[in-house]
Design an enzyme around this catalytic site. Structure first.
Site, PDB file in Angstrom:
ATOM      1  N   PRO A  97      -0.964  -4.472  -1.463  1.00  0.00           N
ATOM      2  CA  PRO A  97      -0.475  -4.075  -0.135  1.00  0.00           C
ATOM      3  C   PRO A  97      -1.575  -4.245   0.924  1.00  0.00           C
ATOM      4  O   PRO A  97      -2.759  -4.036   0.641  1.00  0.00           O
ATOM      5  CB  PRO A  97      -0.108  -2.598  -0.316  1.00  0.00           C
ATOM      6  CG  PRO A  97      -0.006  -2.385  -1.792  1.00  0.00           C
ATOM      7  CD  PRO A  97      -0.912  -3.379  -2.437  1.00  0.00           C
ATOM      8  N   GLY A 103      -8.214  -3.362  -0.495  1.00  0.00           N
ATOM      9  CA  GLY A 103      -9.064  -4.559  -0.453  1.00  0.00           C
ATOM     10  C   GLY A 103      -8.300  -5.869  -0.421  1.00  0.00           C
ATOM     11  O   GLY A 103      -8.812  -6.898  -0.878  1.00  0.00           O
ATOM     12  N   SER A 104      -7.105  -5.854   0.144  1.00  0.00           N
ATOM     13  CA  SER A 104      -6.266  -7.062   0.148  1.00  0.00           C
ATOM     14  C   SER A 104      -6.978  -8.286   0.743  1.00  0.00           C
ATOM     15  O   SER A 104      -6.998  -9.365   0.128  1.00  0.00           O
ATOM     16  CB  SER A 104      -4.978  -6.732   0.908  1.00  0.00           C
ATOM     17  OG  SER A 104      -4.496  -7.828   1.572  1.00  0.00           O
ATOM     18  N   ASP A 148     -16.247  -3.845  -0.212  1.00  0.00           N
ATOM     19  CA  ASP A 148     -15.008  -4.474  -0.696  1.00  0.00           C
ATOM     20  C   ASP A 148     -15.298  -5.820  -1.359  1.00  0.00           C
ATOM     21  O   ASP A 148     -14.869  -6.078  -2.485  1.00  0.00           O
ATOM     22  CB  ASP A 148     -14.019  -4.697   0.464  1.00  0.00           C
ATOM     23  CG  ASP A 148     -13.260  -3.434   0.828  1.00  0.00           C
ATOM     24  OD1 ASP A 148     -13.762  -2.344   0.502  1.00  0.00           O
ATOM     25  OD2 ASP A 148     -12.193  -3.540   1.442  1.00  0.00           O
TER      26      ASP A 148
END
Ligand code: PMV
Length: 309
Positions: A97, A103-104, A148
């Protein structure tokens, strides 16, 4: 030739925000969600980017300078010294998401870097992948700490501090986390920028909070490595209380934390930037289902269970 590379999502266990100010933070990959990049040969002299999840299909050469996918592709091709005339088709998909602390963006960039490195048969070390992804994170997140890109490129539990060598940590007793999404999109740079503004108004107070978070991170790391699950759980609650105090939690996140605790979680906190996005709850294996159910009932739009260690 066709190559496929994937990268996991991530959660921050301890230390978000304080990590922006030089303290360490602990993060782990979440393999239940993934970004994937596939690269194939193309017959035409044009590199084509497909992002079917967002219904975008376009040529690299026509992508604007601020296009995130084009940016990571261009950076990586430069680093690999690939001439512009080498063309390919690149397709990116993701089950992570967006804008909720998993961390997309960093995972998509990592999958792209790894796929390009494999396609051009120039394997890159984890740190080199992380450094390339960080360049793009800086463009979209303003002042990212680098946590991230680090945890996602290394795909292992890491302790991260700015300017210091990445250190991996071990998990003596497996820890099961229920990750619950408030459903509220929360752009990291806004929360970080707002907190920076408040810190500028009262440095002593905020740096004291960050110092306390740094202390909790040290305590939590040794508890994780020593298998002291109760101490880990307590550190989560204390870390959450400070994050709430510095104004990065929200009524929705606090409600999910309370619901998880009422359902038998031993610890819970927001994870990531805050204001929305995800919280995480630590639960004994026999409480996981009850905690997940309670979180959904309390408004979580998505629940993911992940075990670390
Ligand atoms: O919301 P996320 O997962 O991007 O995490 C942000 C973590 C912060 O510490 C708030 C910012 C940063 O750059 O480390």
């Amino acid at each position: 030739m066709t190559v496929i590379a994937s990268a996991p999502g991530k959660i921050i266990l301890f230390g978000e925000h304080a990590v922006v100010y030089g303290h360490s933070a602990l993060a782990v990959p979440v393999t239940q969600v993934q970004a994937t990049c596939r690269i194939e040969d193309v017959a035409t002299p044009t590199t084509v980017i497909h992002a079917p999840d967002i219904d975008r299909h376009y040529a690299l050469q026509h992508a604007p300078p601020d296009d995130p996918l084009a940016t990571i592709i261009r950076h990586t091709l430069d680093a690999l010294q690939i001439p512009a005339k080498r063309c390919f088709t690149l397709t990116v998909t993701s089950t992570i998401p967006i804008a909720c602390g998993l961390g997309s963006g960093a995972a998509i960039s990592t999958a792209v870097v790894r796929a390009l490195a494999a396609y051009f048969q120039q394997p890159l070390a984890d740190q080199a992948v992380s450094d390339l992804v960080f360049e793009v994170e800086k463009i979209y997140h303003g002042t990212p700490s680098g946590i991230d890109n680090t945890v996602i490129a290394f795909a292992q539990p890491v302790s991260f501090a700015r300017g210091k060598q990445v250190s991996r940590f071990t998990v003596k007793t497996p820890l099961t986390f229920v990750i619950a999404d408030t459903g509220i999109k929360s752009p990291t740079h806004k929360v970080v920028g707002d907190l920076r503004h408040r810190r500028d108004g009262d440095r002593k107070r905020y740096d004291g909070y960050f110092e306390s978070i740094g202390e909790l991170v040290r305590l939590a790391r040794s508890a994780i490595e020593g298998g002291n699950v109760d101490v880990v759980a307590q550190c989560m609650l204390e870390n959450h209380a400070i994050l709430d105090e510095i104004g990065v939690s929200s009524p929705e996140l606090n409600a999910l934390v309370a619901a998880a605790m009422a359902a038998g979680a031993t610890g819970a906190k927001l994870s990531g930037a805050g204001w929305g996005g995800n919280m995480i709850a630590l639960a004994a294996p026999n409480r996981v289902d009850a905690v997940a159910t309670a979180l959904k009932k309390a408004g979580a739009v998505k629940v993911i269970v992940t075990t670390v260690g």
